[in-house]
Motif scaffolding. Sequence first.
Motif, PDB file in Angstrom:
ATOM      1  N   GLY A  45     -11.799   0.411   1.833  1.00 47.50           N
ATOM      2  CA  GLY A  45     -12.562   0.630   3.052  1.00 47.50           C
ATOM      3  C   GLY A  45     -11.632   0.744   4.247  1.00 47.50           C
ATOM      4  N   GLY A  46     -12.161   1.237   5.345  1.00 48.51           N
ATOM      5  CA  GLY A  46     -11.352   1.372   6.549  1.00 48.51           C
ATOM      6  C   GLY A  46     -10.762   0.041   6.991  1.00 48.51           C
ATOM      7  N   TYR A  47      -9.560   0.084   7.532  1.00 52.36           N
ATOM      8  CA  TYR A  47      -8.849  -1.121   7.925  1.00 52.36           C
ATOM      9  C   TYR A  47      -9.395  -1.691   9.235  1.00 52.36           C
ATOM     10  N   THR A  48      -8.995  -2.933   9.532  1.00 50.43           N
ATOM     11  CA  THR A  48      -9.434  -3.612  10.748  1.00 50.43           C
ATOM     12  C   THR A  48      -8.268  -3.791  11.707  1.00 50.43           C
ATOM     13  N   SER A  65      -9.990   8.272  12.517  1.00 50.53           N
ATOM     14  CA  SER A  65      -8.930   7.323  12.181  1.00 50.53           C
ATOM     15  C   SER A  65      -9.171   6.672  10.827  1.00 50.53           C
ATOM     16  N   ARG A  66      -8.209   5.840  10.424  1.00 49.99           N
ATOM     17  CA  ARG A  66      -8.322   5.063   9.192  1.00 49.99           C
ATOM     18  C   ARG A  66      -8.841   3.656   9.461  1.00 49.99           C
ATOM     19  N   LEU A  67      -9.358   3.440  10.658  1.00 46.47           N
ATOM     20  CA  LEU A  67      -9.887   2.133  11.027  1.00 46.47           C
ATOM     21  C   LEU A  67     -11.384   2.085  10.765  1.00 46.47           C
ATOM     22  N   GLY A  68     -11.795   1.103   9.995  1.00 48.90           N
ATOM     23  CA  GLY A  68     -13.223   0.926   9.721  1.00 48.90           C
ATOM     24  C   GLY A  68     -13.872  -0.083  10.635  1.00 48.90           C
ATOM     25  N   ARG A  69     -13.039  -0.904  11.295  1.00 53.41           N
ATOM     26  CA  ARG A  69     -13.544  -1.935  12.196  1.00 53.41           C
ATOM     27  C   ARG A  69     -12.480  -2.204  13.248  1.00 53.41           C
ATOM     28  N   VAL A  70     -12.911  -2.385  14.503  1.00 53.18           N
ATOM     29  CA  VAL A  70     -12.009  -2.830  15.559  1.00 53.18           C
ATOM     30  C   VAL A  70     -12.686  -3.966  16.307  1.00 53.18           C
ATOM     31  N   VAL A  71     -11.852  -4.846  16.872  1.00 52.71           N
ATOM     32  CA  VAL A  71     -12.358  -5.957  17.676  1.00 52.71           C
ATOM     33  C   VAL A  71     -11.780  -5.815  19.076  1.00 52.71           C
ATOM     34  N   ASP A  72     -12.652  -5.534  20.035  1.00 55.22           N
ATOM     35  CA  ASP A  72     -12.227  -5.388  21.422  1.00 55.22           C
ATOM     36  C   ASP A  72     -12.081  -6.789  22.019  1.00 55.22           C
ATOM     37  N   LEU A  73     -10.865  -7.104  22.473  1.00 51.34           N
ATOM     38  CA  LEU A  73     -10.586  -8.449  22.984  1.00 51.34           C
ATOM     39  C   LEU A  73     -10.356  -8.449  24.488  1.00 51.34           C
ATOM     40  N   GLY A  74     -11.333  -7.956  25.217  1.00 54.36           N
ATOM     41  CA  GLY A  74     -11.264  -8.018  26.662  1.00 54.36           C
ATOM     42  C   GLY A  74     -11.674  -6.719  27.296  1.00 54.36           C
ATOM     43  N   ALA A 117     -18.502   5.760  10.661  1.00 55.15           N
ATOM     44  CA  ALA A 117     -17.879   5.551  11.956  1.00 55.15           C
ATOM     45  C   ALA A 117     -17.267   4.156  12.014  1.00 55.15           C
ATOM     46  N   THR A 118     -16.270   4.011  12.864  1.00 53.24           N
ATOM     47  CA  THR A 118     -15.598   2.731  13.020  1.00 53.24           C
ATOM     48  C   THR A 118     -16.527   1.721  13.686  1.00 53.24           C
ATOM     49  N   ARG A 119     -16.740   0.590  13.027  1.00 52.41           N
ATOM     50  CA  ARG A 119     -17.588  -0.459  13.576  1.00 52.41           C
ATOM     51  C   ARG A 119     -16.845  -1.172  14.704  1.00 52.41           C
ATOM     52  N   ILE A 120     -17.559  -1.449  15.779  1.00 56.12           N
ATOM     53  CA  ILE A 120     -16.959  -2.086  16.948  1.00 56.12           C
ATOM     54  C   ILE A 120     -17.543  -3.477  17.128  1.00 56.12           C
ATOM     55  N   GLU A 121     -16.663  -4.467  17.113  1.00 58.58           N
ATOM     56  CA  GLU A 121     -17.015  -5.827  17.504  1.00 58.58           C
ATOM     57  C   GLU A 121     -16.265  -6.135  18.790  1.00 58.58           C
ATOM     58  N   TYR A 122     -16.680  -7.183  19.504  1.00 59.09           N
ATOM     59  CA  TYR A 122     -16.063  -7.391  20.809  1.00 59.09           C
ATOM     60  C   TYR A 122     -16.265  -8.818  21.301  1.00 59.09           C
ATOM     61  N   ALA A 123     -15.348  -9.197  22.206  1.00 59.68           N
ATOM     62  CA  ALA A 123     -15.415 -10.511  22.834  1.00 59.68           C
ATOM     63  C   ALA A 123     -16.129 -10.463  24.176  1.00 59.68           C
ATOM     64  N   ASP A 318     -15.672  -3.313   3.078  1.00 57.06           N
ATOM     65  CA  ASP A 318     -16.170  -3.075   1.728  1.00 57.06           C
ATOM     66  C   ASP A 318     -16.604  -1.612   1.609  1.00 57.06           C
ATOM     67  N   PRO A 319     -15.973  -0.834   0.735  1.00 56.06           N
ATOM     68  CA  PRO A 319     -16.321   0.591   0.647  1.00 56.06           C
ATOM     69  C   PRO A 319     -17.714   0.838   0.085  1.00 56.06           C
ATOM     70  N   ARG A 320     -18.358  -0.200  -0.474  1.00 57.01           N
ATOM     71  CA  ARG A 320     -19.725  -0.025  -0.977  1.00 57.01           C
ATOM     72  C   ARG A 320     -20.750   0.036   0.149  1.00 57.01           C
ATOM     73  N   ASP A 321     -20.362  -0.351   1.351  1.00 55.30           N
ATOM     74  CA  ASP A 321     -21.233  -0.220   2.511  1.00 55.30           C
ATOM     75  C   ASP A 321     -21.374   1.271   2.824  1.00 55.30           C
ATOM     76  N   PRO A 322     -22.594   1.801   2.829  1.00 50.12           N
ATOM     77  CA  PRO A 322     -22.764   3.247   3.070  1.00 50.12           C
ATOM     78  C   PRO A 322     -22.190   3.725   4.398  1.00 50.12           C
ATOM     79  N   ALA A 323     -22.010   2.814   5.356  1.00 44.86           N
ATOM     80  CA  ALA A 323     -21.459   3.210   6.650  1.00 44.86           C
ATOM     81  C   ALA A 323     -19.959   3.037   6.733  1.00 44.86           C
ATOM     82  N   SER A 324     -19.335   2.530   5.665  1.00 43.75           N
ATOM     83  CA  SER A 324     -17.907   2.239   5.719  1.00 43.75           C
ATOM     84  C   SER A 324     -17.064   3.496   5.667  1.00 43.75           C
ATOM     85  N   VAL A 325     -15.997   3.508   6.453  1.00 40.33           N
ATOM     86  CA  VAL A 325     -14.971   4.536   6.313  1.00 40.33           C
ATOM     87  C   VAL A 325     -14.335   4.372   4.936  1.00 40.33           C
ATOM     88  N   LEU A 326     -14.162   5.466   4.215  1.00 36.08           N
ATOM     89  CA  LEU A 326     -13.547   5.439   2.885  1.00 36.08           C
ATOM     90  C   LEU A 326     -12.156   6.046   2.948  1.00 36.08           C
TER      91      LEU A 326
END
Length: 349
Positions: A45-48, A65-74, A117-123, A318-326
Amino acid sequence: MRTATFFDGEGWREGVVSLDDDGRMLVRDEPASSGIPRLDGVIVGGYTDHHVHLQLVEHELLADSRLGRVVDLGGNPSVVATLARGVEKASAGRRGVEKTSETRESDAFSTPRPLRATRIEYAGAFLTPVGGYPSDRDWAPIGSFREIANDASSTALAAAAVAEMADAGASCIKVASNRAVGPVFDDIVFRAIVEAARAHGLPVVAHAEGRGEAQRVARLGAATLAHAPFTERLDDEEIAEQAASVSWISTLAIHGGADLHVAVDNVRRFHAAGGRMLYGTDLGNGPMPVDLNPLEVAALGDAGLDTDALRSALAPCDPRDPASVLLLLPHPDADPTHARRLIAADLEA
């Protein structure tokens, strides 16, 4: 359809990758029928990237990109939350749509996007004392920090700031504790932030900079350091304490000279002591790709992380997630930077 080896986030499994009627590539961990050809390579799956600042980069580039998840820290919580909702809306509303030249809009997350698409989490916003970092920085977007008075009477204000970020959808709380350039919260206020965050089920990520800050914020309950310590060499006892209590986000490639040497040395010993390393780039802090950063991966390798440890730090989805970057890798032990997006043509070759 192809049989394939894939990484489920914890280990390698055997399964099948195929295109469904809507043109989506799906990974299933089910036995393959004999005679189905095998995929040339393995799937992850896409990297974090655990430390980004999306308001400071061309965030639309995440779509390729090859990013499946990013965490915005500010960042401004309302702005970053809008970006995150745009991804969720696209995943729900445009299943099966692959990105083409016709779908490349300039405002990538304000309009529907492809499913994968890359999932976005954030602080949300930095929490910082009045006059503290990054309130004096030109690069800090409007609304990207909350200044809180640094005294015992401000614990209620600290709790309110945490609640604001939680209500905005934050997955963690970012605290600035940069003694090198300004004031930092005293122990009472910092603990109040940690306790308020825990009440909302959120970990605290601390930017700890300046002598003694890494140890102090860990002692006060921070769960993660936003940067591997780079302003001082921690002794082996301090490293052991850190490894037992907090995780570190790498951000090694933003440094040079003595800071880089100190950070890599700290990471090498932290990792050897069993500490949990997380891949993060501080994306937006100077020029770097809006993608997997080969310089950061190389620096982690220099610090002693082998392929398995790098994979753990990159936390592929997890690449089994239908929304995950493969992503397609040549083989399980390949350098992570050799991954590329899996495309439908890979199932036809």
